[in-house]
Write a protein that holds these residues in place. Structure first.
Motif: not given
Length: 114
Positions: A3, A26, A39-43, A110
């Motif tokens: 994340h 990303y 699988d990479i999450k970016v916020r 999770n």
């Protein structure tokens, strides 16, 4: 699994769109080969209210949270690559930083694990 949470001053979004910024982080993370594809999450969290000591300059800080198992060298290189890309995108932003923390596998949970 990783994340990447980007905190930034809201004015940053006048220079680049949230999508451009998130995609840049990303792409760099994916290019390292440290993470499974997709699988990479970016916020991103833009802030209008913040205090940075005596100034109110624009800033970007990336919090990288990854599952344990990568070396300090790998984590350091990840930080340096992300920061290099952000400096390239935002040459006039004086505060650009990142830290990488590891999730503890034993305590991580999770929805799919229940």
């Amino acid at each position: 699994m990783p994340h990447f949470v980007i905190d930034c001053s809201a004015a940053i979004l006048q220079q680049k769109t949230p999508e451009e910024i998130m995609q840049a982080v990303y792409d760099v993370a994916e290019s390292t080969g440290l993470f499974a594809d997709g699988d990479i999450k970016v916020r991103i969290n833009p802030f209008t209210h913040f205090k940075l000591g005596p100034t109110k300059e624009n800033f970007i800080h990336v919090f990288g949270n990854i599952m344990g198992g990568r070396s300090i060298t790998q984590r350091s290189e990840l930080s340096h690559l992300v920061i290099s890309k952000l400096v390239q995108l935002f040459p006039d932003v004086p505060i650009i930083s990142m830290n990488v923390q590891e999730f503890e596998k034993a305590t991580y949970c999770n929805r799919s694990m229940i």
